[in-house]
Each structure stands twice: as C-alpha cells, then as structure tokens.
Enzyme design. Structure first.
Site, PDB file in Angstrom:
ATOM      1  N   HIS A 102       0.812  -1.221   0.000  1.00  0.00           N
ATOM      2  CA  HIS A 102       0.000   0.000   0.000  1.00  0.00           C
ATOM      3  C   HIS A 102       0.845   1.271   0.000  1.00  0.00           C
ATOM      4  CE1 HIS A 102       0.419  -0.234   4.526  1.00  0.00           C
ATOM      5  NE2 HIS A 102       0.494   1.078   4.370  1.00  0.00           N
ATOM      6  N   ASP A 132       0.234  -7.658   1.469  1.00  0.00           N
ATOM      7  CA  ASP A 132       0.586  -6.240   1.573  1.00  0.00           C
ATOM      8  C   ASP A 132       2.093  -6.045   1.561  1.00  0.00           C
ATOM      9  OD1 ASP A 132       0.143  -3.513   1.717  1.00  0.00           O
ATOM     10  OD2 ASP A 132       0.088  -3.479   3.910  1.00  0.00           O
ATOM     11  N   SER A 208       4.722   2.426   7.898  1.00  0.00           N
ATOM     12  CA  SER A 208       4.368   1.276   7.060  1.00  0.00           C
ATOM     13  C   SER A 208       5.545   0.829   6.197  1.00  0.00           C
ATOM     14  CB  SER A 208       3.187   1.632   6.151  1.00  0.00           C
ATOM     15  OG  SER A 208       2.026   1.842   6.898  1.00  0.00           O
TER      16      SER A 208
END
Length: 458
Positions: A102, A132, A208
């Site tokens: 993402h 992911d 992230s």
C-alpha cells in the site's frame, strides 16, 4: 543537630530500598543504542507520486437522480494526483528493498532516500496485495542490509523495536513488546491469511513497510497496520511475520508474482453450541459452510458441515488459522486434513490447488445475527433456479427456537443436523425427529451467504 526518630529511620530506609530497586530494574532494561546505530543505515524512506482514477468515488450513474447527475459530473475530477510516503529496508547489498504494497500502490514514481541523504529512483520488482508486501530495486551496490530472524522465532512478551518515518519524521525509533502472535484481523480483506504479529510499539502513518527488530537486530516483522480511532497509535500495531515475508520475497524475485494454495471453501467460527451439536468438547476448528463447486475441496472427500481440526499437521484452533496454512502450501501438494464429521474424527488427503487472482483461499462467512412448526418456522419451496436446494423461511414466530437462533424470513435452510434439506417434506421429517433439549446445527443461506447456527427445541 536534628534528631531522627523511629519513623524517620523507616522512611529513609524505605527510600533507599526503592532507589536501589529502581536502579536494578533500570540496569535490566534493554539498551537499544547499539542496535539503532548498526541497523538504521539499512532502513530507507520511501516517497511516491502518482495519479488515481476517482470517478467511481463521486457517483455511480443510475444511483444519482437525473436532476443532480450533471452537477456531480461537472464537479468530479476523473483523476487525482497524490503523494504518499512510507518506510522500507534493504534486504541485499545490491539494492533490493522490501516495503508494504500500500506504500507504492498506484505510484508512477518511487523515490528512495538513505540515511546518508542519497536518493535513488526505485523500480517495482513485484507486488503482493494479499500479504501487503512489495519488492523494489534501486541501482546501487555495496549497500547495508538487514537479516531476517528465523521463521516463527518471535515470542509473546519479548522486546521489539521499530525504525521508520512516522508522519515524515526520518528515522524515528520506538520500542515495546510482542503482545500476541498469529492474529487474524477482522475486516482485513485480502490480508485475512496473514498471521499478524501484534505489538504495543508506537506505530503511526509513515511507519508502514519499516522493519520490526528483535534484540539481536534481526527483522522479525514488517510493520503494516495499526488499529486506531484517532489516526495515531493507541498501542495496537500489527506486523507481517518474517517467515511469510521471506516466502513472498523469494517468489517475487523469481517470478514477479506470488502463487498460493487454494482450498475453495467458505468457513465460519465454531461457537459453543455448534461445537456441542457436532460432537466437539470445545469450540475449535473451522466449519465449512460452502464449497466452490470447481475448487479443490469439492474434488476431494471434504463436505459442507465438516469442521477442519488440523491442516497439514497444524492445529486449527479458530477459523482464522486456516487461511494462512492453506496459502503457504505449494499448489499441487497433497496434504492431510483432519475433520470432525458426524461426531467422528477422520483424516482426508486433499490436493491443494492454485489460488486464482480474484479468489480468496478460505473466506470467513458472515455470522448470523440476532405460528409454525416446533421450531417456530413457516417454510415453503425455494424458487425455481435457486443456487441450492432447501426451504425458504416465510415466517418466524416470536420467542421461538428459530427466533432465538437468529433466523429470519428470507433465509433458505439447506441442512438440519447432518442431513440435507431438499424439500418441504424432507424438512418436516427432520424437524419431527429432532431431539429435545439438544442443540442441532442448521445451515442456511442469507442473501446468498452461507452460515451455520444451532437450534434447540425446549
């Protein structure tokens, strides 16, 4: 000179003991300084730019009245430029970088900045939305890189540390402990097969894709998600395990994509009443509520209503345990699956298929909520052309066994106990034979979604 009484001596003695204990505890706390100095050079900041199609987010054509449609179409922009940032880390000295999917999704340009302020343009080697994860490559040599910890080595309660760029702040460090392992996050969508590591490390937007370290400086996870109502960390963060990440990286480097095992079933949690009705002493396993007619499960001896207890030798304690186990099996492999069927345990050999791009290998089904026959139901034949045989619930009496079980008008009952319901006559026969005071499993369809619940006639 001041005089000291007995109480004063006790006070000073207690204070000295407290200070001594505090000092001892401080000495036992981990010192992260050396770890940060050694591993920070391999952590990178990632900045992306791109353009996304947002026309569908403004209007859905026929869903907007005609008088307003022109207004929305005039005001909506079919495309929108965006910028985002995240973290990542080098996994080889020749420029391979691991991050979250993402972070780079829909990006037209990806820039990577190292701790020494050097910047590189990165290419996408491959992405895997289901885990992911994304693998990038920059054109550089002799770079610092990180090592993964041994698979499944992380333990609940151990110290872990994260390095990343939360809110764009370069190379921020936060520490905490592992709160749980093997977490299946409700609503995680395509990530439902990832057995997340849960920590209380302060993770925020921008972290992230960054690494989660153990005290040996090895990567035990890739920071991926946070649970928050405020937009910031509240002590619930989730990381992708290193073992899973290594498997994904290996396939992305070799093929640019990831192939996963596929069972082709819809599953649901086993509650106490369902466990009792199926002959289990406790609530364990994954209950098969539906099978893809073209899937591997349908081609094997598995059946709807089976409760999967172990898969390839691994225990399935709850339904969320099954998808990760299936996904990690190499397609074409035959694995033993232990199930509970009609109160008996049996082991079946099932050949695992290849997960189609648009499918999920084991999808949790939606849980059922919350004057007729003994169950409190009025039923009628299902309409012609229905997907499955069964009986259509037309009415549910208040305070009945069916009402307590959460059944509603419009539900289609397809199975009572271990027996298939293929007609109203068969339904009535099965209801007449139902035991009193014992929960009986009932499979039904609600808006096309299968689920199990239990009914009990008082």
């Amino acid at each position: 000179m001041p005089t000291f009484g007995y109480k004063h001596l006790l006070y000073w003695f207690g204070l000295c003991c407290f200070l001594a204990t505090s000092a001892a505890q401080a000495r036992n706390l981990p010192d992260f300084t050396e770890l940060v100095e050694e591993q920070s050079p391999a952590v990178v900041k990632i900045e992306t730019e791109g353009r996304i199609d947002q026309s569908q987010s403004f209007h859905q054509g026929e869903e907007i009245p005609e008088m307003f449609r022109e207004f929305f179409e005039r005001r909506s922009r079919p495309e929108r430029d965006f910028q985002s940032m995240g973290s990542g880390f080098l996994i080889s000295d020749d420029g391979y970088i691991l991050t979250n999917n993402h972070v780079v999704e829909n990006a037209d340009e990806i820039r990577v900045r190292l701790i020494d302020r050097r910047e590189f343009s990165a290419d996408v080697v491959g992405t895997d939305p289901r885990s992911d994860l994304a693998l990038l490559k920059i054109d550089a040599k002799r770079l610092p890189h990180l090592e993964f910890a041994e698979s499944d080595s992380v333990k609940v309660g151990e110290w872990v540390l994260a390095i990343g760029s939360p809110f764009g702040l370069d190379y921020s460090v936060s520490a905490g402990i592992v709160s749980a392992i093997g977490r299946s996050i409700p609503g995680a969508g395509e990530s439902n097969y990832v057995p997340f590591i849960q920590t209380d490390v302060a993770i925020n937007p921008g972290h992230s894709g960054g690494p989660l370290f153990n005290l040996d400086g090895e990567v035990v996870g890739i920071n991926s998600q946070i649970y928050t109502r405020s937009g910031g960390s509240i002590g619930l963060s989730f990381a992708i395990p290193a073992g899973l990440a290594q498997e994904v990286v290996a396939q992305l480097r070799d093929k640019g994509r990831v192939e996963r095992g596929w069972l082709g079933v819809v599953i649901q949690e086993v509650n106490r009443d369902l466990a009792r009705s199926f002959g289990l002493k406790k609530s364990v396993g994954a209950l098969i509520s539906q099978m893809d007619p073209e899937g591997p499960a349908a081609q094997s001896d598995l059946r709807v209503g089976d409760i999967i207890l172990t898969f390839d030798g691994q225990a399935v304690e709850q339904s969320g345990d099954l998808p990760p186990l299936v996904g990690r099996v190499t397609p074409g492999t035959e694995v033993p699956v232990e199930v509970m069927r009609r109160g008996e345990r049996r082991t079946l050999d099932v050949e695992i298929g290849t997960l189609p791009v648009e499918q999920a290998q084991a999808t949790p089904s939606r849980d059922p909520g919350g004057p007729g026959d003994p169950l409190g139901l009025k039923v009628e034949p299902v309409p012609e052309g229905a997907d499955e045989a069964g009986v259509l619930v037309s009415d549910v009496s208040r305070d009945s066994a069916a009402a307590r079980a959460g059944l509603r008008p419009g539900d289609v009952i397809t199975q009572l106990g271990y027996d298939t319901v293929d007609s109203v006559e068969r339904y009535r026969e099965l209801v007449a034979d139902m035991p009193k005071g014992e929960p009986v499993a009932v499979r039904f369809l609600r808006q096309g979604q299968p689920a199990f619940t239990t009914l009990q006639i008082d």
